[in-house]
Motif scaffolding. Structure first.
Motif, PDB file in Angstrom:
ATOM      1  N   ILE A 249      67.092 103.224 111.821  1.00 42.51           N
ATOM      2  CA  ILE A 249      68.116 103.510 112.841  1.00 42.51           C
ATOM      3  C   ILE A 249      67.458 103.943 114.144  1.00 42.51           C
ATOM      4  O   ILE A 249      67.812 103.466 115.230  1.00 42.51           O
ATOM      5  N   VAL A 250      66.479 104.842 114.044  1.00 41.44           N
ATOM      6  CA  VAL A 250      65.788 105.317 115.245  1.00 41.44           C
ATOM      7  C   VAL A 250      64.995 104.194 115.891  1.00 41.44           C
ATOM      8  O   VAL A 250      64.979 104.045 117.123  1.00 41.44           O
ATOM      9  N   ALA A 251      64.333 103.361 115.073  1.00 47.27           N
ATOM     10  CA  ALA A 251      63.495 102.296 115.607  1.00 47.27           C
ATOM     11  C   ALA A 251      64.301 101.208 116.301  1.00 47.27           C
ATOM     12  O   ALA A 251      63.902 100.681 117.338  1.00 47.27           O
ATOM     13  N   ARG A 252      65.459 100.881 115.759  1.00 48.17           N
ATOM     14  CA  ARG A 252      66.244  99.762 116.299  1.00 48.17           C
ATOM     15  C   ARG A 252      67.406 100.199 117.174  1.00 48.17           C
ATOM     16  O   ARG A 252      68.031  99.369 117.839  1.00 48.17           O
ATOM     17  N   GLY A 253      67.720 101.479 117.168  1.00 47.47           N
ATOM     18  CA  GLY A 253      68.835 101.962 117.966  1.00 47.47           C
ATOM     19  C   GLY A 253      68.795 101.538 119.418  1.00 47.47           C
ATOM     20  O   GLY A 253      69.826 101.123 119.983  1.00 47.47           O
ATOM     21  N   PRO A 254      67.630 101.617 120.101  1.00 47.24           N
ATOM     22  CA  PRO A 254      67.591 101.225 121.513  1.00 47.24           C
ATOM     23  C   PRO A 254      68.020  99.780 121.762  1.00 47.24           C
ATOM     24  O   PRO A 254      68.463  99.460 122.869  1.00 47.24           O
TER      25      PRO A 254
ATOM     26  N   VAL B 242      70.623  98.426 120.776  1.00 52.73           N
ATOM     27  CA  VAL B 242      72.076  98.393 120.994  1.00 52.73           C
ATOM     28  C   VAL B 242      72.531  99.543 121.891  1.00 52.73           C
ATOM     29  O   VAL B 242      73.728  99.816 121.998  1.00 52.73           O
ATOM     30  N   GLY B 243      71.583 100.231 122.517  1.00 49.16           N
ATOM     31  CA  GLY B 243      71.936 101.298 123.437  1.00 49.16           C
ATOM     32  C   GLY B 243      71.934 102.687 122.839  1.00 49.16           C
ATOM     33  O   GLY B 243      72.329 103.651 123.507  1.00 49.16           O
ATOM     34  N   LEU B 244      71.484 102.820 121.590  1.00 41.29           N
ATOM     35  CA  LEU B 244      71.454 104.121 120.935  1.00 41.29           C
ATOM     36  C   LEU B 244      70.037 104.680 120.973  1.00 41.29           C
ATOM     37  O   LEU B 244      69.117 104.099 120.393  1.00 41.29           O
ATOM     38  N   SER B 245      69.865 105.802 121.631  1.00 39.90           N
ATOM     39  CA  SER B 245      68.580 106.492 121.650  1.00 39.90           C
ATOM     40  C   SER B 245      68.735 107.754 120.827  1.00 39.90           C
ATOM     41  O   SER B 245      69.407 108.700 121.237  1.00 39.90           O
TER      42      SER B 245
ATOM     43  N   MET C 175      77.210 109.260 123.222  1.00 41.88           N
ATOM     44  CA  MET C 175      78.042 109.848 122.168  1.00 41.88           C
ATOM     45  C   MET C 175      78.940 108.796 121.535  1.00 41.88           C
ATOM     46  O   MET C 175      79.336 108.919 120.371  1.00 41.88           O
ATOM     47  N   ASN C 176      79.265 107.747 122.294  1.00 40.67           N
ATOM     48  CA  ASN C 176      80.103 106.683 121.746  1.00 40.67           C
ATOM     49  C   ASN C 176      79.472 106.017 120.530  1.00 40.67           C
ATOM     50  O   ASN C 176      80.166 105.397 119.717  1.00 40.67           O
ATOM     51  N   LEU C 177      78.140 106.130 120.409  1.00 40.18           N
ATOM     52  CA  LEU C 177      77.402 105.411 119.376  1.00 40.18           C
ATOM     53  C   LEU C 177      76.896 106.331 118.276  1.00 40.18           C
ATOM     54  O   LEU C 177      75.989 105.959 117.529  1.00 40.18           O
ATOM     55  N   ARG C 178      77.473 107.499 118.140  1.00 41.69           N
ATOM     56  CA  ARG C 178      76.922 108.483 117.206  1.00 41.69           C
ATOM     57  C   ARG C 178      77.222 108.178 115.745  1.00 41.69           C
ATOM     58  O   ARG C 178      76.600 108.754 114.838  1.00 41.69           O
TER      59      ARG C 178
ATOM     60  N   VAL D 257      74.669  96.103 104.855  1.00 37.88           N
ATOM     61  CA  VAL D 257      75.032  96.128 106.276  1.00 37.88           C
ATOM     62  C   VAL D 257      74.468  97.394 106.909  1.00 37.88           C
ATOM     63  O   VAL D 257      74.479  98.469 106.291  1.00 37.88           O
ATOM     64  N   LEU D 258      73.996  97.290 108.147  1.00 37.16           N
ATOM     65  CA  LEU D 258      73.623  98.466 108.939  1.00 37.16           C
ATOM     66  C   LEU D 258      74.145  98.242 110.352  1.00 37.16           C
ATOM     67  O   LEU D 258      73.690  97.346 111.065  1.00 37.16           O
ATOM     68  N   VAL D 259      75.109  99.053 110.769  1.00 37.94           N
ATOM     69  CA  VAL D 259      75.813  98.804 112.022  1.00 37.94           C
ATOM     70  C   VAL D 259      76.169 100.114 112.722  1.00 37.94           C
ATOM     71  O   VAL D 259      76.500 101.111 112.078  1.00 37.94           O
ATOM     72  N   VAL D 260      76.069 100.097 114.048  1.00 41.02           N
ATOM     73  CA  VAL D 260      76.544 101.206 114.872  1.00 41.02           C
ATOM     74  C   VAL D 260      78.004 100.935 115.227  1.00 41.02           C
ATOM     75  O   VAL D 260      78.357  99.820 115.621  1.00 41.02           O
ATOM     76  N   LEU D 261      78.845 101.936 115.078  1.00 41.14           N
ATOM     77  CA  LEU D 261      80.273 101.802 115.361  1.00 41.14           C
ATOM     78  C   LEU D 261      80.550 102.353 116.757  1.00 41.14           C
ATOM     79  O   LEU D 261      80.471 103.552 116.992  1.00 41.14           O
ATOM     80  N   ASP D 262      80.852 101.472 117.679  1.00 40.66           N
ATOM     81  CA  ASP D 262      81.051 101.853 119.077  1.00 40.66           C
ATOM     82  C   ASP D 262      82.430 102.478 119.260  1.00 40.66           C
ATOM     83  O   ASP D 262      83.456 101.811 119.126  1.00 40.66           O
TER      84      ASP D 262
END
Length: 339
Positions: free
Chosen positions: A191-196, A198-201, A259-262, A283-288
Motif C-alpha cells: 500500500i505504501v509503495a504503490r499508494g503514490p 493513485v495519489g495516496l502518500s 484524507m479522501n483516500l484513507r 483485490v487491493l483498492v483505494v476507496l475514493d
C-alpha cells in the motif's frame, strides 16, 4: 518497478474483536460517532449505494451484475486500484498457476510477481479465505487459527510517554501460520509503495497507516481487510479543529485532500462454495471518498464525513484488528498480536 522495503523495526499486531456488537474501533476517529436526526439530502428517485453494492462490484460477475447500473457506474469512478482489477487469466487451472510462491523467497522484484500475490496469495492465505466461506462467515473459525500464546504489546514510538493506547488491550497474539503474518506485513508495505500511483502518500507510523480491520463479508463470507491511513491528523484550528486525545500529540499528518483516500480495501480470493475452484481473484483498492463522489454521499456516515471514515462493521463482521507498529531497532522480527 516497485521494490518493497523490509525494515526490521516494525511489528504487525492484531486486535481481537470479541463480539460483533462491540463498540467499533475501526478508527480512533470513532469518538465522533453519534447519531443525528438529519435525513439524507438525496432525492427519493436517486439510487443509493450500499456497502454490499461496493463488495459485489469487486466480486464475480454473478454478484456485480446485480448492482444498479447507475450505482455501479458511480462506484467504479471511486475505485483506485493499487493492483489491476482484471488480471490475465492463464489457460491452466488455478491450482497449477499459483506456483505456490512464498514470501520467504524475497525475490518479488517485478510488478507482475507482486500483483500475483494479491490475485492469488500463498497457500495459508487461500486456506484462511476458504475457511471463512466454508464456515458460513463465522468469526470464531478465524479466531481458532490464532496462536494461543499471549504477548504484551510493546511501546510504540514512545506512545506510553504520551499515555497513548493504540490497541484495545495491552496484550496480543499471532496467527499460527507465520506466512499469514508475513502476508499482512506485505499488504501494508505494498500500500505504501504503490499508494503514490493513485495519489495516496502514506507512511507506516502511528499517526498515519498502522492498522486495518479484518472482516467477513455478509452472505458470502469473503475475507477482507479494511485499512485506515491518516489516522491522527495534526490539530489545526483552521482546517482540523478536533482534539483527538493523547495519540494525536506530536502528529505531523496534514489534513488535506489526501484524507479522501484513507480507506484501503483488500479482499481475498473468493472460493466457490460448492467446488474446489475460485470465483474471483484477490483485490487491493483505494476507496475514493471525495465529497462529490457516491462513497462520500452514501457510505461515509454523516457524523464522521469530515474524517472520510468507512467502518468495517458496515462491510461485514469484524474479526480482528491488524496493526503494523514501529517498536524500535531492538525487535528483530515481525510479530502479529491479537488484542
Amino acid at each position: 518497478m516497485v521494490r518493497l522495503s523490509l525494515p526490521i523495526r516494525f511489528t504487525i499486531l492484531l486486535s481481537l474483536s470479541l463480539t460483533a456488537s462491540t463498540t467499533s474501533s475501526s478508527s480512533s476517529l470513532s469518538f465522533f460517532k453519534s447519531k443525528t436526526s438529519s435525513s439524507s439530502s438525496s432525492l427519493p428517485s436517486t439510487p443509493k449505494a450500499t456497502p454490499s453494492d461496493l463488495l459485489s462490484l469487486l466480486g464475480p460477475t454473478s454478484q456485480s451484475s446485480s448492482v444498479n447500473p447507475l450505482v455501479a457506474q458511480q462506484l467504479n469512478c471511486c475505485f483506485k486500484f493499487l493492483v489491476p482489477f482484471t488480471p490475465h487469466k492463464p489457460n491452466t487451472q488455478f491450482h497449477d498457476f499459483t506456483i505456490r510462491r512464498s514470501l520467504k523467497d524475497q525475490n518479488l522484484k517485478s510488478q507482475r510477481e507482486q500483483n500475483e500475490l494479491i490475485w492469488w496469495p500463498p497457500e495459508p492465505v487461500l486456506e484462511l479465505a476458504r475457511l471463512a466461506v466454508d464456515s458460513g462467515g463465522d468469526p470464531d473459525a478465524i479466531h481458532r487459527t490464532l496462536d494461543p500464546t499471549v504477548l504484551p504489546v510493546p511501546d510504540v514510538e514512545g506512545c506510553k510517554g504520551y499515555r497513548c493506547e493504540l490497541t484495545r488491550t495491552p496484550y496480543g497474539r499471532r496467527f499460527i501460520s507465520q506466512e499469514l503474518n508475513s502476508y499482512l506485513r506485505y499488504l501494508f508495505e505494498l500500500i505504501v509503495a504503490r499508494g503514490p500511483n493513485v495519489g495516496l502518500s502514506a507512511s507506516l507510523n502511528r499517526y498515519d497507516l498502522f492498522h486495518g480491520h479484518l472482516f467477513l463479508a455478509p452472505e458470502t463470507g469473503r475475507l477482507g481487510v479494511l485499512f485506515h491511513a491518516r489516522e491522527y491528523p495534526a490539530y489545526d484550528k483552521e482546517v482540523f479543529p478536533y482534539n483527538m486525545g493523547y495519540c494525536q500529540i506530536g502528529s505531523n499528518v496534514t489534513y488535506d485532500d489526501s484524507m479522501n483516500l484513507r480507506n484501503i480495501l483488500w479482499l481475498a480470493p473468493l472460493p466457490n462454495n460448492s467446488t474446489k475452484g475460485w470465483d474471483a481473484p484477490g483485490v487491493l483498492v483505494v476507496l475514493d471518498a471525495r465529497p462529490d463522489g457516491i462513497i462520500y454521499r452514501d457510505i461515509i456516515p454523516e457524523y464522521v464525513n469530515f474524517a472520510r471514515t468507512i467502518y468495517e462493521d458496515d462491510l461485514g463482521d469484524a474479526v480482528v484488528d491488524v496493526n503494523y507498529l514501529n517498536v524500535g531497532e531492538s525487535v528483530l522480527d515481525y510479530q502479529i498480536f491479537i488484542c
